[in-house]
Motif scaffolding. Structure first.
Motif, short mmCIF file in Angstrom:
data_model
loop_
_atom_site.label_atom_id
_atom_site.label_comp_id
_atom_site.label_asym_id
_atom_site.label_seq_id
_atom_site.Cartn_x
_atom_site.Cartn_y
_atom_site.Cartn_z
N LEU A 1 35.76 32.58 51.17
CA LEU A 1 34.30 32.87 50.54
C LEU A 1 33.35 32.29 51.01
N ILE A 2 33.48 30.88 51.81
CA ILE A 2 31.97 29.73 52.21
C ILE A 2 31.84 30.94 53.65
N ASN A 3 32.85 30.91 54.54
CA ASN A 3 32.82 31.59 56.02
C ASN A 3 32.86 33.36 56.93
N THR A 4 32.63 34.47 55.51
CA THR A 4 32.96 35.28 55.68
C THR A 4 31.72 36.17 54.58
N ASP A 5 32.30 38.19 55.39
CA ASP A 5 31.09 38.26 53.87
C ASP A 5 32.01 39.36 53.26
N PHE A 6 33.69 38.92 53.16
CA PHE A 6 34.41 39.81 52.60
C PHE A 6 33.96 39.46 50.97
N LYS A 7 34.33 40.96 50.19
CA LYS A 7 34.30 41.46 48.96
C LYS A 7 35.24 40.63 48.68
N ILE A 8 34.89 39.79 46.95
CA ILE A 8 36.17 39.24 46.68
C ILE A 8 37.14 40.17 46.38
N THR A 9 37.12 41.06 45.88
CA THR A 9 38.71 42.07 45.96
C THR A 9 39.19 41.52 47.02
N ASP A 10 38.50 41.77 48.72
CA ASP A 10 39.49 41.71 49.40
C ASP A 10 39.93 40.11 49.86
N ILE A 11 39.36 39.58 49.26
CA ILE A 11 39.67 38.20 49.61
C ILE A 11 41.11 38.13 48.75
N SER B 1 40.70 40.13 38.97
CA SER B 1 40.76 39.73 38.04
C SER B 1 41.53 38.64 37.88
N TYR B 2 42.70 38.76 38.05
CA TYR B 2 43.69 37.01 37.82
C TYR B 2 43.64 36.71 38.72
N PHE B 3 43.18 37.11 39.98
CA PHE B 3 42.44 35.42 41.31
C PHE B 3 41.67 34.98 40.64
N SER B 4 40.32 35.86 40.14
CA SER B 4 39.26 35.15 39.96
C SER B 4 39.23 33.84 38.56
N CYS C 1 45.73 27.30 21.67
CA CYS C 1 46.63 26.90 20.15
C CYS C 1 48.72 26.90 21.78
N GLY C 2 47.86 27.29 22.88
CA GLY C 2 49.29 27.08 23.28
C GLY C 2 49.95 28.28 23.80
N ALA C 3 49.20 29.09 24.67
CA ALA C 3 48.88 30.92 24.85
C ALA C 3 49.17 29.99 26.92
N LYS C 4 50.37 30.73 27.01
CA LYS C 4 50.38 30.36 28.58
C LYS C 4 49.67 31.04 29.54
N GLU C 5 48.40 32.63 28.76
CA GLU C 5 47.88 33.15 29.87
C GLU C 5 47.05 34.05 28.01
N TYR C 6 45.83 34.92 28.58
CA TYR C 6 45.26 36.12 28.47
C TYR C 6 44.57 36.94 29.23
N ILE C 7 45.20 38.30 28.68
CA ILE C 7 44.98 39.04 30.17
C ILE C 7 44.15 40.93 28.99
N LEU C 8 42.91 40.86 29.39
CA LEU C 8 42.25 41.98 28.87
C LEU C 8 42.63 43.71 28.80
N LYS C 9 43.60 44.18 27.67
CA LYS C 9 43.71 45.15 27.73
C LYS C 9 42.90 46.00 28.80
N SER C 10 41.87 45.90 28.68
CA SER C 10 40.77 47.32 29.69
C SER C 10 41.22 46.72 31.03
N GLU C 11 41.98 45.36 31.53
CA GLU C 11 42.00 45.50 32.54
C GLU C 11 43.49 45.39 32.93
N LEU C 12 44.47 45.49 32.28
CA LEU C 12 45.76 45.00 32.33
C LEU C 12 46.65 45.89 33.38
#
Length: 265
Positions: free
Chosen positions: A219-229, A239-242, A97-108
Motif C-alpha cells: 500500500l505504501i510503496n506501490t501503486d497496485f490497486k487494493i483489489t490486487d494487493i 472486501s474481506y481483506f479490507s 453480542c458475540g458473532a464471529k463475523e458478518y457478511i453483507l449479502k450483496s457481497e456474499l
C-alpha cells in the motif's frame, strides 16, 4: 470438521449456501438448515453445531435473539451473520453480542465464506481439546523430545523455523495450519501447540499479521490497486481483506495509502 447449521428465511440463499459448502470442503459438514429463527434455535440445541450461519432478520425470532439463546446453551458455538445494507447497524450489534463475523449479502462470495470457516476451524484447534487419540500422539511426541532435554529447544526451533520459512514463501496462496504442519511432519494439533509455544502467537493470528504487514508495504510503496494487493497477500475476497485490515491494523487500506501519501508530500 466443522458442523454447520444454516438459517435464512430466503430459499435461494439457503440453497446457495448449502450448494457452496456441501461436499466442497471435507472439513465442513451441514447438519441442519432452518428457515426461521425459532427453527434455527431448536436445530442448534439438537445438533450442537460448531458454527451457525444466520440471517439477522427472520420470522418467528430474529437472528440476534436466536444467537443469544443458543449462546446460553452452547457458549462455544460460533456465529457468522448475514445482513443487508439496511441492517448494517443491526449487524454491529450482532458482533457485540458475540458473532464471529458478518457478511453483507450483496457481497456474499463462497470463497470469502469458506475462508472465514477455515479460519474458525484453525482457531478452534488452539482453543479446545481434540479427541483422546490426538492427545496421546502429542504426549508421545513430547515424551520423545523431553528424553533428550538438551536437544528439545533446538529441535522445536528448527521445526518452527522451517514452518515460518514456508509461511513467508507461500503466504500469497491458500494455506492452512494442516498444510504447514505437514511440511514439518507433525499433527496439526501438536504443531499448533508448538507454534504458540515458540512464537508466542496462534498460527492463524501470525498468518493474518504477516499477510497484513506485507499488504501495508504494498500500500505504501506501490501503486497496485487494493483489489490486487488483496490477491497478492493471499485473500481472494477484497472486501474481506479490507475488513481484516481495519480490524487488525486499526485503519482501512484506503486510509493507510492516503495517510502515507500525505506524509510523502
Amino acid at each position: 470438521m466443522l458442523r454447520i447449521v444454516i438459517a435464512d428465511d430466503e430459499l435461494p440463499i439457503r440453497e446457495w449456501l448449502n450448494y457452496c459448502l456441501k461436499d466442497k470442503n471435507t472439513k465442513l459438514k451441514i447438519v441442519g438448515i432452518a428457515s426461521d429463527g425459532l427453527q434455527a434455535q431448536e436445530l442448534a440445541v439438537q445438533e450442537k453445531p460448531d458454527v451457525v450461519i444466520m440471517d439477522i432478520r427472520m420470522p418467528k425470532m430474529d437472528g440476534i435473539t436466536a444467537m443469544k439463546n443458543i449462546k446460553k446453551v452452547l457458549p462455544q458455538t460460533e456465529f457468522v451473520i448475514l445482513t443487508n445494507y439496511a441492517d448494517f447497524s443491526y449487524a454491529k450489534q450482532a458482533i457485540t453480542c458475540g458473532a464471529k463475523e458478518y457478511i453483507l449479502k450483496s457481497e456474499l462470495r463462497s470463497s470469502e465464506l469458506i475462508e472465514i470457516l477455515v479460519k474458525i476451524e484453525e482457531e478452534r484447534y488452539t482453543q479446545y481439546d481434540r479427541p483422546r487419540i490426538a492427545d496421546q500422539l502429542e504426549r508421545a511426541a513430547q515424551k520423545t523430545l523431553t528424553e533428550h532435554s538438551g536437544e528439545h529447544i533446538d529441535t522445536n526451533n528448527q521445526f518452527i523455523e522451517k514452518a515460518l520459512m514456508y509461511i513467508h514463501e507461500h503466504f500469497d496462496k491458500t494455506i492452512s495450519l494442516a498444510d504447514v504442519a505437514g511440511q514439518v511432519y507433525r499433527s496439526p494439533e501438536y504443531f499448533s501447540r508448538l507454534f504458540k509455544e515458540v512464537t508466542g502467537e496462534n498460527f492463524s493470528i501470525y498468518l493474518i499479521n504477516y499477510r497484513l504487514t506485507q499488504a501495508r508495504k504494498l500500500l505504501i510503496n506501490t501503486d497496485f490497486k487494493i483489489t490486487d494487493i488483496a490477491y497478492r497477500v493471499g485473500y481472494q475476497n477484497p472486501s474481506y481483506f479490507s475488513r481484516l485490515y481495519k480490524k487488525y491494523m486499526g485503519i482501512t487500506p484506503e486510509d493507510e495509502r492516503r495517510k502515507n501519501s500525505l506524509k510523502a508530500k
